[in-house]
Enzyme design. Structure first.
Site, PDB file in Angstrom:
ATOM      1  N   HIS A  95       0.826  -1.212   0.000  1.00  0.00           N
ATOM      2  CA  HIS A  95       0.000   0.000   0.000  1.00  0.00           C
ATOM      3  C   HIS A  95       0.856   1.256   0.000  1.00  0.00           C
ATOM      4  CE1 HIS A  95       0.396   0.735   4.414  1.00  0.00           C
ATOM      5  NE2 HIS A  95       0.286  -0.556   4.545  1.00  0.00           N
ATOM      6  N   ASP A  97      -0.332   4.304   0.782  1.00  0.00           N
ATOM      7  CA  ASP A  97      -0.705   5.268   1.828  1.00  0.00           C
ATOM      8  C   ASP A  97       0.011   4.942   3.131  1.00  0.00           C
ATOM      9  OD1 ASP A  97      -2.354   2.904   1.981  1.00  0.00           O
ATOM     10  OD2 ASP A  97      -3.645   3.944   3.413  1.00  0.00           O
ATOM     11  N   ASP A 128       6.057   0.672   7.090  1.00  0.00           N
ATOM     12  CA  ASP A 128       4.636   0.417   6.776  1.00  0.00           C
ATOM     13  C   ASP A 128       4.174   1.402   5.713  1.00  0.00           C
ATOM     14  OD1 ASP A 128       2.075  -0.523   6.858  1.00  0.00           O
ATOM     15  OD2 ASP A 128       1.547   0.411   8.750  1.00  0.00           O
ATOM     16  N   GLU A 162      -5.014   1.469   2.215  1.00  0.00           N
ATOM     17  CA  GLU A 162      -5.028   0.285   3.086  1.00  0.00           C
ATOM     18  C   GLU A 162      -5.265   0.667   4.536  1.00  0.00           C
ATOM     19  OE1 GLU A 162      -3.754  -2.836   5.785  1.00  0.00           O
ATOM     20  OE2 GLU A 162      -2.887  -0.846   5.633  1.00  0.00           O
ATOM     21  N   GLU A 163      -4.687   1.807   4.952  1.00  0.00           N
ATOM     22  CA  GLU A 163      -4.753   2.146   6.378  1.00  0.00           C
ATOM     23  C   GLU A 163      -6.188   2.370   6.851  1.00  0.00           C
ATOM     24  OE1 GLU A 163      -2.482   1.798   8.421  1.00  0.00           O
ATOM     25  OE2 GLU A 163      -0.600   1.888   7.330  1.00  0.00           O
TER      26      GLU A 163
HETATM   27 ZN   LIG Z   1       0.674  -1.543   6.316  1.00  0.00          ZN
END
Ligand SMILES: [Zn+2]
Length: 413
Positions: A95, A97, A128, A162-163
């Site tokens: 992802h 974002d 992340d 995704e977040e």
């Molecule tokens: Zn993640």
């Protein structure tokens, strides 16, 4: 869906896989990661457009023709294919974002600089998961640099949102029919272990109803906050006594509370939001809500004035990978090869990732495999070990070549 049966685990040590790994450049990994971190994509708060452009440019530079796919909310996900034949096919998902950076003063390095210090890459998205995206792109770049043509298709799904649950990202790709590969890797931080299961979640609103009265005569009303308190302390009793070998038992958390209208009024209403995390096998929402209702019935035996209702607002299935699938075996072998023969552990994810779209919706065997630890995610000074980024790039290159097959390796020597 065609099933890949030829993926022999020893393929991760084929001459082509070795050549691809030799061509991995740590410089690529760092350069790609820094460029992605320097393109903020805070969610909520911004869009992924700038980061998507950076990712698309990198993909173009290694021979792909990236496309930007947008759903109703206009958020960009980058989809790109490398390789020859349609099958076998492998999706790599990451992802674009990130969570917001928060107050820059809480960081000891600027959040969007991508500084490298003491063997760590630091910045919002380092672990992340812009670092993982950089590692996967560097793995693909190495395959191209080694002169290897992948026999099958490697798909990059670099997604938005995704977040905040992926509804504007991976879910859009699923709705457009783009999740149809033979296997998938989701590059969330697993510490280079094999993530084979993840929790699901149920978000439930519990509302207690009472009877308002003047605050100086509380006995004339029914205090809804008191009723809710009787439930709150007993919430864990609504958890079934079950457990999953990789992620343990289900959990419950009272996440939000509101109630009352004024300091001198007996409150007639109190509501909480319950975050109930599920484990694989918990597939029936009604069966998750019912124990809360039974708990209220128990409470009412001693406190008949208690009246509480439950409404399920969101449901997200837990997910689990088939442990003997070819992609799992290849990933295990590739990781063991890159870490000196030590077999990676099978691990479970306590959070929810986009892997669920591949596993539960598209029914694609999927592993969660990425560099770094989620304990460093979402915090100030987010970081990932550079050595792990490079090891991830090498492991991805091995898996890509082993799963998809190779042609055109230039004979050396
Ligand atoms: Zn993640």
């Amino acid at each position: 869906m065609p099933v890949v049966t030829s993926a022999d685990a020893s393929a991760v040590r084929s001459p082509a896989a070795d050549a691809a790994v030799l061509a991995v450049e740590a410089d690529d990994v760092i350069r790609f990661a820094r460029a992605l971190i320097a393109a903020p994509s805070e969610n909520p708060g911004a869009t992924e457009d700038e980061a998507a452009t950076v990712a698309a440019d990198i993909l173009s530079s290694i021979g792909a023709r990236p496309e930007i796919v947008r759903g109703d909310a206009d958020r960009p996900s980058v989809v790109a294919r490398l390789g020859g034949a349609d099958r076998p096919s492998l999706a790599w998902n990451g992802h674009l974002d990130t969570v917001p950076a928060g107050e820059p003063e809480t960081w000891s390095h600027p959040p969007f600089a991508g500084d490298v210090a003491d063997g760590r890459l630091i910045g919002r998205g380092a672990v992340d998961m812009k670092g993982a995206i950089a590692a996967a792109l560097a793995g693909a770049a190495a395959i191209a640099r080694a002169g290897i043509d992948l026999r099958g298709s490697l798909w990059f799904h670099l997604v938005a949102d995704e977040e905040l649950s992926g509804v504007h990202g991976t879910k859009v790709l699923w709705e457009r029919g783009l999740l149809d590969q033979d296997a998938a890797i989701v590059g969330e931080a697993s510490g280079l272990q094999l993530g084979l299961a993840e929790r699901g979640g149920a978000w439930i609103t519990a509302t207690a109803f009472g009877a308002a009265a003047h605050g100086s005569y509380p006995e004339r009303g029914v205090n809804a906050i008191t009723s809710m308190a009787r439930l709150l302390l007993r919430l864990p009793e609504a958890l079934p006594d079950i457990s999953h070998p990789l992620i343990g038992g289900p959990t419950v958390n009272a996440a939000l509370i509101e109630g009352g209208t004024a300091p001198n009024v007996v409150p007639d209403r109190c509501a909480i939001e319950i975050d109930r995390r599920t484990i694989p096998g918990e597939t029936d929402p009604a069966a998750v809500v019912a124990p809360f209702e039974r708990l209220v019935e128990q409470i009412r035996r001693e406190h008949p004035e208690v009246a509480i209702t439950f409404v399920l607002n969101e449901w997200c299935d837990a997910a689990e990978s088939p442990p003997d699938d070819p992609i799992v075996r290849l990933a295990r072998e590739a990781l063991a090869t890159e870490t000196g023969g030590r077999a990676p552990a099978a691990v479970g994810f306590s959070g929810i990732t986009d892997a669920r779209y591949y596993l539960n919706e598209a029914r694609i065997p999927t592993v969660i495999l990425g560099p770094g630890s989620l304990t460093a995610a979402h915090a100030a000074d987010e970081w990932v070990p550079v050595a792990e980024l490079v090891a991830a790039a090498r492991a991805y290159a091995r898996i890509f070549v082993a799963f998809l097959g190779a042609e055109g390796l230039r004979k050396s020597g």
